[in-house]
Design a protein around this motif. Structure first.
Motif, PDB file in Angstrom:
ATOM      1  N   TRP A  53       0.811  -1.254   0.071  1.00  0.00           N
ATOM      2  CA  TRP A  53       0.079   0.012   0.039  1.00  0.00           C
ATOM      3  C   TRP A  53       0.899   1.334   0.018  1.00  0.00           C
ATOM      4  O   TRP A  53       0.737   2.198  -0.736  1.00  0.00           O
ATOM      5  CB  TRP A  53      -0.830  -0.266   1.176  1.00  0.00           C
ATOM      6  CG  TRP A  53      -1.676   1.441   1.348  1.00  0.00           C
ATOM      7  CD1 TRP A  53      -2.674   1.759   0.804  1.00  0.00           C
ATOM      8  CD2 TRP A  53      -1.116   2.340   2.029  1.00  0.00           C
ATOM      9  NE1 TRP A  53      -3.118   2.881   1.416  1.00  0.00           N
ATOM     10  CE2 TRP A  53      -2.248   3.488   2.054  1.00  0.00           C
ATOM     11  CE3 TRP A  53      -0.178   2.653   2.875  1.00  0.00           C
ATOM     12  CZ2 TRP A  53      -2.172   4.475   2.697  1.00  0.00           C
ATOM     13  CZ3 TRP A  53      -0.096   3.863   3.789  1.00  0.00           C
ATOM     14  CH2 TRP A  53      -0.972   4.854   3.454  1.00  0.00           C
ATOM     15  N   ALA A  54       1.893   1.293   0.637  1.00  0.00           N
ATOM     16  CA  ALA A  54       2.806   2.455   0.983  1.00  0.00           C
ATOM     17  C   ALA A  54       3.635   2.618  -0.285  1.00  0.00           C
ATOM     18  O   ALA A  54       3.752   4.085  -0.552  1.00  0.00           O
ATOM     19  CB  ALA A  54       3.720   2.300   2.175  1.00  0.00           C
ATOM     20  N   GLU A  55       4.007   1.597  -1.085  1.00  0.00           N
ATOM     21  CA  GLU A  55       4.802   1.846  -2.459  1.00  0.00           C
ATOM     22  C   GLU A  55       3.739   2.625  -3.404  1.00  0.00           C
ATOM     23  O   GLU A  55       4.213   3.169  -4.233  1.00  0.00           O
ATOM     24  CB  GLU A  55       5.197   0.629  -2.776  1.00  0.00           C
ATOM     25  CG  GLU A  55       6.456   0.231  -1.803  1.00  0.00           C
ATOM     26  CD  GLU A  55       6.734  -1.151  -1.958  1.00  0.00           C
ATOM     27  OE1 GLU A  55       6.372  -2.118  -2.861  1.00  0.00           O
ATOM     28  OE2 GLU A  55       7.824  -1.632  -1.278  1.00  0.00           O
ATOM     29  N   ASN A  56       2.586   2.077  -3.357  1.00  0.00           N
ATOM     30  CA  ASN A  56       1.464   2.856  -4.289  1.00  0.00           C
ATOM     31  C   ASN A  56       1.230   4.123  -3.726  1.00  0.00           C
ATOM     32  O   ASN A  56       0.902   5.100  -4.389  1.00  0.00           O
ATOM     33  CB  ASN A  56       0.311   2.005  -4.380  1.00  0.00           C
ATOM     34  CG  ASN A  56       0.609   0.669  -5.130  1.00  0.00           C
ATOM     35  OD1 ASN A  56       1.423   0.703  -6.245  1.00  0.00           O
ATOM     36  ND2 ASN A  56       0.201  -0.320  -4.496  1.00  0.00           N
ATOM     37  N   ARG A  57       0.774   4.338  -2.304  1.00  0.00           N
ATOM     38  CA  ARG A  57       0.347   5.559  -1.721  1.00  0.00           C
ATOM     39  C   ARG A  57       1.619   6.563  -1.903  1.00  0.00           C
ATOM     40  O   ARG A  57       1.240   8.038  -2.146  1.00  0.00           O
ATOM     41  CB  ARG A  57       0.117   5.491  -0.413  1.00  0.00           C
ATOM     42  CG  ARG A  57      -0.007   6.667   0.516  1.00  0.00           C
ATOM     43  CD  ARG A  57      -1.213   7.560   0.018  1.00  0.00           C
ATOM     44  NE  ARG A  57      -1.340   8.708   0.881  1.00  0.00           N
ATOM     45  CZ  ARG A  57      -0.636   9.811   0.740  1.00  0.00           C
ATOM     46  NH1 ARG A  57       0.211  10.044  -0.233  1.00  0.00           N
ATOM     47  NH2 ARG A  57      -0.981  10.866   1.569  1.00  0.00           N
ATOM     48  N   PHE A  58       2.910   6.226  -1.670  1.00  0.00           N
ATOM     49  CA  PHE A  58       4.085   7.233  -1.883  1.00  0.00           C
ATOM     50  C   PHE A  58       4.923   6.874  -2.893  1.00  0.00           C
ATOM     51  O   PHE A  58       6.203   6.522  -2.736  1.00  0.00           O
ATOM     52  CB  PHE A  58       4.647   7.077  -0.453  1.00  0.00           C
ATOM     53  CG  PHE A  58       4.315   7.670   0.886  1.00  0.00           C
ATOM     54  CD1 PHE A  58       3.630   8.941   0.851  1.00  0.00           C
ATOM     55  CD2 PHE A  58       3.558   6.635   1.726  1.00  0.00           C
ATOM     56  CE1 PHE A  58       2.848   9.436   1.939  1.00  0.00           C
ATOM     57  CE2 PHE A  58       2.617   7.051   2.780  1.00  0.00           C
ATOM     58  CZ  PHE A  58       2.349   8.320   3.003  1.00  0.00           C
ATOM     59  N   ALA A  59       4.332   6.783  -4.049  1.00  0.00           N
ATOM     60  CA  ALA A  59       5.067   6.472  -5.209  1.00  0.00           C
ATOM     61  C   ALA A  59       6.034   7.477  -5.574  1.00  0.00           C
ATOM     62  O   ALA A  59       5.912   8.827  -5.350  1.00  0.00           O
ATOM     63  CB  ALA A  59       4.170   6.364  -6.322  1.00  0.00           C
ATOM     64  N   LYS A  60       7.409   7.116  -5.801  1.00  0.00           N
ATOM     65  CA  LYS A  60       8.338   8.050  -5.513  1.00  0.00           C
ATOM     66  C   LYS A  60       8.569   8.856  -6.578  1.00  0.00           C
ATOM     67  O   LYS A  60       8.580  10.230  -6.440  1.00  0.00           O
ATOM     68  CB  LYS A  60       9.659   7.272  -5.727  1.00  0.00           C
ATOM     69  CG  LYS A  60      10.924   8.290  -5.472  1.00  0.00           C
ATOM     70  CD  LYS A  60      12.278   7.296  -5.168  1.00  0.00           C
ATOM     71  CE  LYS A  60      13.395   8.178  -4.763  1.00  0.00           C
ATOM     72  NZ  LYS A  60      14.493   7.344  -4.277  1.00  0.00           N
ATOM     73  N   ASP A  61       7.872   8.489  -7.736  1.00  0.00           N
ATOM     74  CA  ASP A  61       7.929   9.490  -9.004  1.00  0.00           C
ATOM     75  C   ASP A  61       6.524  10.465  -8.897  1.00  0.00           C
ATOM     76  O   ASP A  61       6.729  11.773  -9.513  1.00  0.00           O
ATOM     77  CB  ASP A  61       7.650   8.808 -10.383  1.00  0.00           C
ATOM     78  CG  ASP A  61       6.689   7.786 -10.241  1.00  0.00           C
ATOM     79  OD1 ASP A  61       6.055   7.403  -9.251  1.00  0.00           O
ATOM     80  OD2 ASP A  61       5.845   7.561 -11.563  1.00  0.00           O
ATOM     81  N   LYS A  62       5.694  10.300  -7.848  1.00  0.00           N
ATOM     82  CA  LYS A  62       4.842  11.140  -7.764  1.00  0.00           C
ATOM     83  C   LYS A  62       4.843  12.118  -6.319  1.00  0.00           C
ATOM     84  O   LYS A  62       3.771  12.801  -6.139  1.00  0.00           O
ATOM     85  CB  LYS A  62       3.273  10.621  -7.831  1.00  0.00           C
ATOM     86  CG  LYS A  62       3.018   9.913  -9.279  1.00  0.00           C
ATOM     87  CD  LYS A  62       1.677   9.358  -9.222  1.00  0.00           C
ATOM     88  CE  LYS A  62       1.705   8.654 -10.571  1.00  0.00           C
ATOM     89  NZ  LYS A  62       0.524   8.019 -10.824  1.00  0.00           N
ATOM     90  N   PHE A  63       5.806  11.595  -5.623  1.00  0.00           N
ATOM     91  CA  PHE A  63       5.889  12.226  -4.150  1.00  0.00           C
ATOM     92  C   PHE A  63       6.132  13.686  -4.087  1.00  0.00           C
ATOM     93  O   PHE A  63       6.993  14.180  -4.959  1.00  0.00           O
ATOM     94  CB  PHE A  63       6.967  11.188  -3.375  1.00  0.00           C
ATOM     95  CG  PHE A  63       7.043  11.826  -1.769  1.00  0.00           C
ATOM     96  CD1 PHE A  63       5.948  11.454  -1.152  1.00  0.00           C
ATOM     97  CD2 PHE A  63       7.967  12.599  -1.236  1.00  0.00           C
ATOM     98  CE1 PHE A  63       6.130  12.001   0.229  1.00  0.00           C
ATOM     99  CE2 PHE A  63       8.221  13.009  -0.142  1.00  0.00           C
ATOM    100  CZ  PHE A  63       6.989  12.730   0.782  1.00  0.00           C
ATOM    101  N   GLU A  64       5.347  14.625  -3.362  1.00  0.00           N
ATOM    102  CA  GLU A  64       5.719  15.917  -3.462  1.00  0.00           C
ATOM    103  C   GLU A  64       6.687  16.450  -2.498  1.00  0.00           C
ATOM    104  O   GLU A  64       6.530  17.895  -1.979  1.00  0.00           O
ATOM    105  CB  GLU A  64       4.342  16.712  -3.394  1.00  0.00           C
ATOM    106  CG  GLU A  64       3.565  16.299  -4.533  1.00  0.00           C
ATOM    107  CD  GLU A  64       1.977  17.076  -4.476  1.00  0.00           C
ATOM    108  OE1 GLU A  64       1.735  17.912  -3.473  1.00  0.00           O
ATOM    109  OE2 GLU A  64       1.069  16.882  -5.276  1.00  0.00           O
TER     110      GLU A  64
END
Length: 80
Positions: A53-64
């Motif tokens: 879940w965390a890898e999808n929720r905090f996708a590195k390429d979309k993390f602000e």
């Protein structure tokens, strides 16, 4: 069977933006509170499920945030 609930703080920027994980035996309860979305509660049966879940929720390429902030969140979740 009684067990102790362990609470882990993943991040806290203020009273309205934070994430905690409570360990209830084998079950994990993740609470994400934000000033934008309110409180969301997620229940996981295992740590790998939570990390997926965390890898999808905090996708590195979309993390602000910064790479350091992203790494800090992921490290804290892995440490649960």
């Amino acid at each position: 069977m009684a067990y102790m609930i362990k609470k882990h703080s993943i991040y806290k920027t203020d009273n309205w933006n934070m994430m905690t994980v409570e360990v209830h035996g084998r079950n994990l309860v993740l609470r994400e509170i934000s000033d934008q979305w309110g409180e969301e509660t997620h229940h996981f049966m295992s740590r790998p499920e939570m990390m997926h879940w965390a890898e999808n929720r905090f996708a590195k390429d979309k993390f602000e945030g910064t790479d350091e902030e992203w790494q800090s969140i992921m490290d804290a979740l892995k440490g649960v």
